[in-house]
Design a protein around this motif. Structure first.
Motif, PDB file in Angstrom:
ATOM      1  N   ILE A  13      12.290   8.564   1.192  1.00  0.00           N
ATOM      2  CA  ILE A  13      12.214   8.440   2.652  1.00  0.00           C
ATOM      3  C   ILE A  13      11.192   7.367   3.043  1.00  0.00           C
ATOM      4  CG2 ILE A  13      11.488   9.645   4.767  1.00  0.00           C
ATOM      5  CD1 ILE A  13      12.621  12.226   3.426  1.00  0.00           C
ATOM      6  N   LEU A  14      10.044   7.386   2.384  1.00  0.00           N
ATOM      7  CA  LEU A  14       8.989   6.412   2.691  1.00  0.00           C
ATOM      8  C   LEU A  14       9.440   4.985   2.359  1.00  0.00           C
ATOM      9  CD1 LEU A  14       5.844   8.375   1.427  1.00  0.00           C
ATOM     10  CD2 LEU A  14       6.591   8.054   3.796  1.00  0.00           C
ATOM     11  N   ASN A  15      10.200   4.830   1.284  1.00  0.00           N
ATOM     12  CA  ASN A  15      10.720   3.503   0.931  1.00  0.00           C
ATOM     13  C   ASN A  15      11.656   2.980   2.023  1.00  0.00           C
ATOM     14  OD1 ASN A  15       9.316   3.541  -1.476  1.00  0.00           O
ATOM     15  ND2 ASN A  15      11.066   4.153  -2.724  1.00  0.00           N
ATOM     16  N   GLU A  16      12.476   3.882   2.588  1.00  0.00           N
ATOM     17  CA  GLU A  16      13.380   3.498   3.675  1.00  0.00           C
ATOM     18  C   GLU A  16      12.582   3.076   4.913  1.00  0.00           C
ATOM     19  OE1 GLU A  16      15.755   6.978   4.198  1.00  0.00           O
ATOM     20  OE2 GLU A  16      16.950   6.639   2.382  1.00  0.00           O
ATOM     21  N   LEU A  17      11.520   3.833   5.202  1.00  0.00           N
ATOM     22  CA  LEU A  17      10.681   3.502   6.355  1.00  0.00           C
ATOM     23  C   LEU A  17       9.966   2.169   6.143  1.00  0.00           C
ATOM     24  CD1 LEU A  17       9.132   6.999   7.169  1.00  0.00           C
ATOM     25  CD2 LEU A  17      10.869   5.788   8.496  1.00  0.00           C
ATOM     26  N   LYS A  18       9.481   1.951   4.912  1.00  0.00           N
ATOM     27  CA  LYS A  18       8.790   0.699   4.598  1.00  0.00           C
ATOM     28  C   LYS A  18       9.715  -0.499   4.818  1.00  0.00           C
ATOM     29  CE  LYS A  18       6.032  -1.483   0.938  1.00  0.00           C
ATOM     30  NZ  LYS A  18       5.456  -1.301  -0.420  1.00  0.00           N
ATOM     31  N   LEU A  19      10.969  -0.353   4.423  1.00  0.00           N
ATOM     32  CA  LEU A  19      11.955  -1.413   4.638  1.00  0.00           C
ATOM     33  C   LEU A  19      12.192  -1.633   6.129  1.00  0.00           C
ATOM     34  CD1 LEU A  19      14.071  -3.394   3.521  1.00  0.00           C
ATOM     35  CD2 LEU A  19      15.693  -1.479   3.427  1.00  0.00           C
ATOM     36  N   GLY A  20      12.282  -0.525   6.863  1.00  0.00           N
ATOM     37  CA  GLY A  20      12.475  -0.615   8.310  1.00  0.00           C
ATOM     38  C   GLY A  20      11.315  -1.327   9.002  1.00  0.00           C
ATOM     39  N   VAL A  21      10.092  -1.032   8.564  1.00  0.00           N
ATOM     40  CA  VAL A  21       8.904  -1.675   9.133  1.00  0.00           C
ATOM     41  C   VAL A  21       8.923  -3.176   8.838  1.00  0.00           C
ATOM     42  CG1 VAL A  21       6.390  -1.839   9.002  1.00  0.00           C
ATOM     43  CG2 VAL A  21       7.472   0.404   9.059  1.00  0.00           C
ATOM     44  N   ALA A  22       9.285  -3.531   7.596  1.00  0.00           N
ATOM     45  CA  ALA A  22       9.344  -4.943   7.215  1.00  0.00           C
ATOM     46  C   ALA A  22      10.374  -5.696   8.057  1.00  0.00           C
ATOM     47  CB  ALA A  22       9.674  -5.064   5.730  1.00  0.00           C
ATOM     48  N   GLN A  23      11.500  -5.050   8.310  1.00  0.00           N
ATOM     49  CA  GLN A  23      12.551  -5.676   9.126  1.00  0.00           C
ATOM     50  C   GLN A  23      12.092  -5.841  10.573  1.00  0.00           C
ATOM     51  OE1 GLN A  23      15.757  -2.928   8.293  1.00  0.00           O
ATOM     52  NE2 GLN A  23      16.555  -4.176   6.606  1.00  0.00           N
ATOM     53  N   ARG A  24      11.381  -4.842  11.090  1.00  0.00           N
ATOM     54  CA  ARG A  24      10.844  -4.931  12.447  1.00  0.00           C
ATOM     55  C   ARG A  24       9.816  -6.068  12.552  1.00  0.00           C
ATOM     56  NH1 ARG A  24      11.841  -1.006  16.011  1.00  0.00           N
ATOM     57  NH2 ARG A  24       9.930  -1.422  17.175  1.00  0.00           N
ATOM     58  N   ALA A  25       8.960  -6.164  11.545  1.00  0.00           N
ATOM     59  CA  ALA A  25       7.942  -7.217  11.546  1.00  0.00           C
ATOM     60  C   ALA A  25       8.594  -8.605  11.517  1.00  0.00           C
ATOM     61  CB  ALA A  25       7.012  -7.036  10.347  1.00  0.00           C
ATOM     62  N   ALA A  26       9.644  -8.726  10.690  1.00  0.00           N
ATOM     63  CA  ALA A  26      10.336 -10.014  10.579  1.00  0.00           C
ATOM     64  C   ALA A  26      11.023 -10.395  11.890  1.00  0.00           C
ATOM     65  CB  ALA A  26      11.363  -9.947   9.450  1.00  0.00           C
TER      66      ALA A  26
END
Length: 292
Positions: A13-26
């Motif tokens: 779950i945390l890996n999915e959130l980390k990816l989501g955060v990276a996409q938001r930042a980009a």
């Protein structure tokens, strides 16, 4: 018997959130920001808060830790919460419980803005949970348990679930979630507590048992039927001279004797605990994205 591995499931779950955060930042979008308030020097509370802050950092969330001495006034604490409510950059606010006796937990919980109440304890979020509304923030421990059941595809429809404990943090919301018309869900639920009669007989009827009663190794093998799913919410330190730390961690379930009878069971530690933190992070991410 299969272990419900909360540690690995939470990491997914945390890996999915980390990816989501990276996409938001980009994309130049807002990054989730969790503010945590810790009052006093309770060792367990410090450990819990530190693990939440550490997890925020690991997945790219912004985190703010605000610490106060035990003697902070209720008024000052409420003023700080109001300040965080007004701060657009903050998406989630959590005040680590328990609080010192001179501070009303009820007042503190109700002071947190509903849309930033990522612990899910505010009466309005509780009401939304009962109504089955999607925008509700679900208390992190019950939410984490539901995510764990979902991850392992545990079939709950039509099953008899017994919840041991009726706290507003775990027992009550857990009973509502398990009875909802969802998957996981659609259980027939019995909530047991200190006044329940024939507790052993009730537990023996259960296909699913959620033990959140706060008594170490309370649930014994003769209370569990063959093939049951057992979720252990409890965590207690018991003295153990054979351990380097001088203690061992146990749950509300007599794991060694109960586990062989189960189809699935959560370990302690490594079961519900990591899922609680993962669920809190999901709530914070949800709060942030609702601002998009």
């Amino acid at each position: 018997m299969q272990l419900l591995d909360g540690k690995n499931t939470a990491q997914t779950i945390l890996n999915e959130l980390k990816l989501g955060v990276a996409q938001r930042a980009a994309a130049g979008k807002k990054i989730p920001h969790l503010a945590a308030i810790l009052v006093g020097n309770n060792g367990a509370s410090q450990t819990y808060v530190n693990s939440k802050v550490k997890t925020c950092n690991q997945i790219g969330f912004i985190s703010t830790l605000i610490q106060y001495e035990e003697d902070i006034s209720e008024v000052k604490l409420l003023e700080k919460i109001e300040e965080l409510n007004e701060d657009y950059s903050v998406d989630g606010i959590l005040v680590q419980l328990p609080l010192p006796a001179h501070i009303s937990e009820k007042k503190v919980i109700e002071a947190i803005a509903v849309q930033k109440d990522v612990d899910g304890f505010h009466p309005e979020n509780m009401g939304r949970l009962i109504m089955g509304e999607e925008e509700a923030f679900i208390p992190a421990t019950p939410y984490g348990i539901m995510l764990l059941l979902e991850h392992y595809n545990i079939q709950t429809k039509g099953k008899h679930a017994v919840v041991l404990g009726r706290s507003h943090i775990v027992g009550r919301p857990m009973s509502i979630l398990l009875s909802n018309n969802t998957q996981p869900g659609n259980c027939t639920v019995t909530v047991c507590h200190s006044k329940t009669q024939n507790l052993k007989d009730v537990c023996l009827q259960a296909d699913i048992i959620v033990a959140a009663i706060g008594q170490p190794e309370f649930l014994k093998a003769d209370m569990v039927k063959e093939g049951a799913v057992v979720i252990d919410v409890g965590i207690t330190r018991l003295p153990d001279a054979s351990k380097k730390s001088g203690y061992r961690l146990v749950g509300d379930v007599d794991f060694a004797n109960v586990a062989p009878k189960c189809s699935y069971i959560t370990p302690v530690p490594g079961g519900v605990g990591p899922m609680t933190i993962a669920a809190l992070m999901k709530n914070t991410y949800k709060s942030c994205t609702q601002k998009d």
